[in-house]
Every structure is written in structure tokens, then in C-alpha cells.
Design a protein around this motif. Structure first.
Motif, PDB file in Angstrom:
ATOM      1  N   ARG A 191       9.487   5.494  13.856  1.00 32.75           N
ATOM      2  CA  ARG A 191       9.877   5.345  12.448  1.00 32.75           C
ATOM      3  C   ARG A 191      10.513   3.965  12.225  1.00 32.75           C
ATOM      4  NH1 ARG A 191      13.341   8.949   9.776  1.00 32.75           N
ATOM      5  NH2 ARG A 191      12.026   8.884   7.930  1.00 32.75           N
ATOM      6  N   LEU A 192      11.373   3.566  13.175  1.00 36.42           N
ATOM      7  CA  LEU A 192      11.986   2.240  13.068  1.00 36.42           C
ATOM      8  C   LEU A 192      10.917   1.153  13.134  1.00 36.42           C
ATOM      9  CD1 LEU A 192      14.570   0.479  12.930  1.00 36.42           C
ATOM     10  CD2 LEU A 192      14.642   0.545  15.414  1.00 36.42           C
ATOM     11  N   ASP A 193       9.994   1.304  14.087  1.00 34.63           N
ATOM     12  CA  ASP A 193       8.916   0.312  14.227  1.00 34.63           C
ATOM     13  C   ASP A 193       8.117   0.191  12.933  1.00 34.63           C
ATOM     14  OD1 ASP A 193       9.685  -0.112  16.772  1.00 34.63           O
ATOM     15  OD2 ASP A 193       8.080   1.064  17.714  1.00 34.63           O
ATOM     16  N   ALA A 194       7.794   1.354  12.345  1.00 32.51           N
ATOM     17  CA  ALA A 194       6.991   1.340  11.116  1.00 32.51           C
ATOM     18  C   ALA A 194       7.748   0.631   9.996  1.00 32.51           C
ATOM     19  CB  ALA A 194       6.645   2.764  10.702  1.00 32.51           C
ATOM     20  N   LEU A 195       9.057   0.922   9.902  1.00 27.49           N
ATOM     21  CA  LEU A 195       9.866   0.304   8.842  1.00 27.49           C
ATOM     22  C   LEU A 195       9.947  -1.208   9.034  1.00 27.49           C
ATOM     23  CD1 LEU A 195      11.693   0.482   6.383  1.00 27.49           C
ATOM     24  CD2 LEU A 195      13.610   1.049   7.892  1.00 27.49           C
ATOM     25  N   VAL A 196      10.190  -1.624  10.298  1.00 24.78           N
ATOM     26  CA  VAL A 196      10.298  -3.057  10.581  1.00 24.78           C
ATOM     27  C   VAL A 196       8.968  -3.756  10.287  1.00 24.78           C
ATOM     28  CG1 VAL A 196      10.601  -4.762  12.425  1.00 24.78           C
ATOM     29  CG2 VAL A 196      12.191  -2.842  12.233  1.00 24.78           C
ATOM     30  N   THR A 197       7.863  -3.147  10.732  1.00 27.63           N
ATOM     31  CA  THR A 197       6.539  -3.727  10.479  1.00 27.63           C
ATOM     32  C   THR A 197       6.305  -3.878   8.974  1.00 27.63           C
ATOM     33  OG1 THR A 197       5.740  -2.679  12.480  1.00 27.63           O
ATOM     34  CG2 THR A 197       4.072  -3.486  10.959  1.00 27.63           C
ATOM     35  N   PHE A 198       6.690  -2.835   8.239  1.00 26.91           N
ATOM     36  CA  PHE A 198       6.524  -2.895   6.782  1.00 26.91           C
ATOM     37  C   PHE A 198       7.370  -4.036   6.173  1.00 26.91           C
ATOM     38  CE2 PHE A 198       8.681  -1.542   2.799  1.00 26.91           C
ATOM     39  CZ  PHE A 198       7.635  -1.817   1.933  1.00 26.91           C
ATOM     40  N   GLY A 209       5.450   2.666   6.906  1.00 22.05           N
ATOM     41  CA  GLY A 209       6.757   2.007   6.867  1.00 22.05           C
ATOM     42  C   GLY A 209       7.394   2.135   5.498  1.00 22.05           C
ATOM     43  N   PHE A 210       6.564   2.047   4.451  1.00 20.03           N
ATOM     44  CA  PHE A 210       7.108   2.221   3.108  1.00 20.03           C
ATOM     45  C   PHE A 210       7.592   3.653   2.921  1.00 20.03           C
ATOM     46  CE2 PHE A 210       6.740   3.228  -1.452  1.00 20.03           C
ATOM     47  CZ  PHE A 210       7.681   2.324  -1.928  1.00 20.03           C
ATOM     48  N   ALA A 211       6.887   4.612   3.553  1.00 21.80           N
ATOM     49  CA  ALA A 211       7.308   6.025   3.475  1.00 21.80           C
ATOM     50  C   ALA A 211       8.711   6.183   4.075  1.00 21.80           C
ATOM     51  CB  ALA A 211       6.304   6.910   4.201  1.00 21.80           C
ATOM     52  N   GLY A 260       6.954  -4.120  -7.790  1.00 23.75           N
ATOM     53  CA  GLY A 260       5.614  -3.579  -7.595  1.00 23.75           C
ATOM     54  C   GLY A 260       5.646  -2.200  -6.954  1.00 23.75           C
ATOM     55  N   THR A 261       6.852  -1.695  -6.610  1.00 16.82           N
ATOM     56  CA  THR A 261       6.979  -0.337  -6.068  1.00 16.82           C
ATOM     57  C   THR A 261       8.042   0.411  -6.875  1.00 16.82           C
ATOM     58  OG1 THR A 261       8.830  -0.706  -4.550  1.00 16.82           O
ATOM     59  CG2 THR A 261       6.637  -1.360  -3.776  1.00 16.82           C
ATOM     60  N   ASN A 262       8.304   1.664  -6.474  1.00 16.22           N
ATOM     61  CA  ASN A 262       9.343   2.422  -7.176  1.00 16.22           C
ATOM     62  C   ASN A 262      10.749   2.060  -6.686  1.00 16.22           C
ATOM     63  OD1 ASN A 262       9.314   3.552  -4.683  1.00 16.22           O
ATOM     64  ND2 ASN A 262       8.851   5.649  -5.344  1.00 16.22           N
ATOM     65  N   ALA A 263      10.848   1.143  -5.723  1.00 20.61           N
ATOM     66  CA  ALA A 263      12.167   0.705  -5.246  1.00 20.61           C
ATOM     67  C   ALA A 263      12.734  -0.314  -6.233  1.00 20.61           C
ATOM     68  CB  ALA A 263      12.047   0.091  -3.854  1.00 20.61           C
ATOM     69  N   ASP A 289       0.874  -1.167   0.000  1.00 17.40           N
ATOM     70  CA  ASP A 289       0.000   0.000   0.000  1.00 17.40           C
ATOM     71  C   ASP A 289       0.917   1.225   0.000  1.00 17.40           C
ATOM     72  OD1 ASP A 289      -1.671   2.032   0.546  1.00 17.40           O
ATOM     73  OD2 ASP A 289      -2.286   1.325   2.539  1.00 17.40           O
ATOM     74  N   GLU A 290       0.861   2.033  -1.044  1.00 15.24           N
ATOM     75  CA  GLU A 290       1.821   3.146  -1.164  1.00 15.24           C
ATOM     76  C   GLU A 290       1.689   4.150  -0.019  1.00 15.24           C
ATOM     77  OE1 GLU A 290       4.188   3.860  -3.882  1.00 15.24           O
ATOM     78  OE2 GLU A 290       3.830   2.005  -4.987  1.00 15.24           O
ATOM     79  N   GLY A 291       0.563   4.103   0.681  1.00 15.46           N
ATOM     80  CA  GLY A 291       0.404   4.994   1.826  1.00 15.46           C
ATOM     81  C   GLY A 291       0.936   4.406   3.124  1.00 15.46           C
TER      82      GLY A 291
END
Ligand code: CUA
Length: 319
Positions: A307-314, A232-234, A249-252, A227-229
Motif C-alpha cells: 500500500r505504501l509502495d502504491a501511494l509513493v508510486t502514485f 495509489g490514488f485509492a 482534477g480529482t476529488n481531493a 487515472d481514478e482506478g
């Protein structure tokens, strides 16, 4: 003497324990190497006993000048003809095994690139290439052909329980076949010193039922469901992770590091060395070089808290 022998035995058995045991072959190619080993060992024991027996006899027996001719013939047959026959026969046998395990055919083609210090794995399927990293899955009973190369230094690809080892050389392609005969997770490793993290360059080699393998490969071929929103992806995007890593499937679309499209579906993190958990993932990002010295990925020690939590969850959602 007795304690020395038992120490040697303990060390020998310790080396044979676990899934890296090539003396408990789980594949056809490993089986032929194992058979060769046992024949060599038994043959060496027999020949050693004969030589020591002959030497003992020669030492004790009385010299008989009238048997000089006979002795010379014995040396010629036993010391020249027999070794030539035995070594020649073993050479032919070894070359036949080598021809078989490097032959350019297989029901499945897997390209593996040795990188510093991880494995880029690309399944070459009729539908196209499927890229993953640090984990190789194989269908039971099917011959898989590996096309091996390396990015910048020489590595050696080895799954001890499944088959022989093969050098991975920059600018060249080598081949190796593996035909797994037992289900299981057989470890693989780099068998050639390649620099700082050589000893931490491992991977899982998982043998599955053919239909499970097909399902796995079809899933790996899919792009990630992102989900681009996703917050964690942000973070992933803002920190520039996509410059090195690809998430299909993403811009990465970074070509440098391991493909992360189905990262969390892999059992291990860091090329076969850590369990894939949120805790190890968080440490991997913030304490990268304590986790694995010398690797190219920079550490992100300032990435903490939400921010770390969000990234790890993602990242852990990339299954
Ligand atoms: Cu790669 Cu040692």
C-alpha cells in the motif's frame, strides 16, 4: 589577536559560501542592498580612521589655549554637522531603495502565504490563479511582485541572492519586488523565528529563461493526469489525504496542506529540505515527525508494504 582575526575571517567567509550569499547578488534588488552595504563599510572604515587619528593627535599634542575657538568649531562641524549630513544622506538613500523594492508593480504577481512551516505559492496570472508550494520559479530579467501574508504567525520571506527580506504578517499584506539577473537555483528561507520548524522552512527560488518559465507555468496550471482506478490514488483516498491536500482534477480538494497537483515536478520535499525521491517520500509519510519535527501533518507509520509502495508510486507520478 591575529588568531582571533583569522577566526572571524573564516566564520565570515563560511557564511558567504553557497547559494544563500547576498554578497554575490543575482538580482537587481540584492545589488542595491549590496552596494549600500559596501558604501557603509568603506565609509565606516574611513570615519573610524579619522576619529582614531584625531583622538591620537589630541592625546599627543600639547593643549594651546589660544586655539580653543578653533577646536570648538572643529567639534561643531566634525561632531554635529558631518554626522547629520552622513546619516541623513544614508537615510534618504535607504528609503529610496525601500520604496523601489516595495513598489506595487511588476510584470508578474506571486502571492506567498507563510504557513507552519511551509510556503503556499499562488501565481496570479491573467488566466487565473495557479497554486503550488515550496518552490518559486521566476523568469530572468522580469520584475516579479510578491504579495506576502501569513496564516497564523509572523514569518519573513527572504531569497538572499535576489533581494531584501520582508515580514509576512497574518491579516496584512506586504509587498516585495525581485528582479532576477542570473539563472540558477537560489535558495530562500524564513528569516524570522516562527516556532518549532522555523529552521526547516526553506524553499527553492529557481530563475529560468522566460520561455521556459512560461512553459512551466502553463504546465502547472493544468490539472493532474490521474487515472481514478490507480491503486495509489485509492490508498490516498482511503487514508483521507484529500481532506488536507488538493490534487486538481480529482476529488481531493483539501485546503490545509501543500497543493500536490504537480508535486513530483518539484525538486524538494518538506519545504526545501529533502531531495524529492521515492525513498524520502516513503519516509515522509511513515516517519513524518522524525523528518520534520512539529509539523501539523500526522504520520502514517502503519502504512507499509504494497500500500505504501502504491501511494509513493502514485505521488511520484504527479509531475
Ligand atoms: Cu517561518 Cu521562521
Amino acid at each position: 589577536m591575529k588568531s582571533l582575526a583569522s577566526l572571524a575571517l573564516v566564520l565570515f567567509l563560511a557564511g558567504c559560501e553557497g547559494r544563500h550569499n547576498w554578497l554575490a547578488a543575482a538580482g537587481e534588488e540584492a545589488r542595491s542592498v549590496e552596494t549600500l552595504f559596501w558604501v557603509l563599510l568603506a565609509g565606516a572604515a574611513v570615519i573610524w580612521s579619522l576619529v582614531i587619528g584625531a583622538a591620537t593627535y589630541a592625546h599627543r599634542a600639547e593643549a594651546k589655549p589660544e586655539r580653543e575657538q578653533e577646536a570648538r568649531r572643529f567639534i561643531l562641524w566634525g561632531g554635529v554637522a558631518l554626522p547629520v549630513l552622513v546619516v541623513g544622506g544614508l537615510l534618504v538613500w535607504g528609503l529610496l531603495i525601500l520604496r523601489d523594492i516595495t513598489a506595487d508593480d511588476g510584470a508578474l504577481t506571486v502571492r506567498v502565504d507563510g504557513e507552519r512551516w511551509w510556503w503556499r505559492v499562488i501565481y496570479d496570472t491573467p488566466e487565473g490563479l495557479v497554486t503550488t508550494a515550496n518552490e518559486i520559479r521566476l523568469p530572468l530579467g522580469e520584475r516579479a511582485l510578491f504579495r506576502l501574508t501569513a496564516d497564523d504567525v509572523i514569518h519573513s520571506f527572504w531569497v538572499p541572492a535576489l533581494g531584501g527580506k520582508m515580514d509576512m504578517i497574518p491579516g496584512r499584506e506586504t509587498t516585495l519586488a525581485l528582479t532576477p539577473k542570473r539563472l540558477g537555483n537560489w535558495g530562500g528561507l524564513c528569516a524570522e523565528f516562527c516556532g518549532g520548524a522555523h529552521a526547516l522552512m526553506r524553499f527553492d527560488a529557481i530563475v529560468m529563461e522566460p520561455e521556459d518559465f512560461e512553459a512551466w507555468l502553463a504546465h502547472e496550471a493544468q490539472p493532474a493526469q490521474v487515472d481514478e482506478g490507480d491503486p495509489g490514488f485509492a490508498v490516498f483516498d482511503e487514508e483521507g489525504c484529500g481532506a488536507c491536500h488538493t490534487i486538481r482534477g480529482t476529488n481531493a480538494q483539501g485546503p490545509v496542506g501543500p497543493d500536490l497537483t504537480h508535486l513530483a515536478a518539484r525538486d524538494k520535499l518538506g519545504a526545501g529540505i529533502y531531495e524529492m525521491t521515492p525513498e524520502t517520500m516513503a519516509r515522509w509519510i511513515t516517519e513524518t515527525h522524525e523528518m520534520k519535527p512539529d509539523i501539523d501533518m500526522p504520520a502514517y507509520p502503519d502504512l507499509q508494504g504494497a500500500r505504501l509502495d502504491a501511494l509513493v508510486t502514485f505521488l511520484m507520478s504527479l509531475e
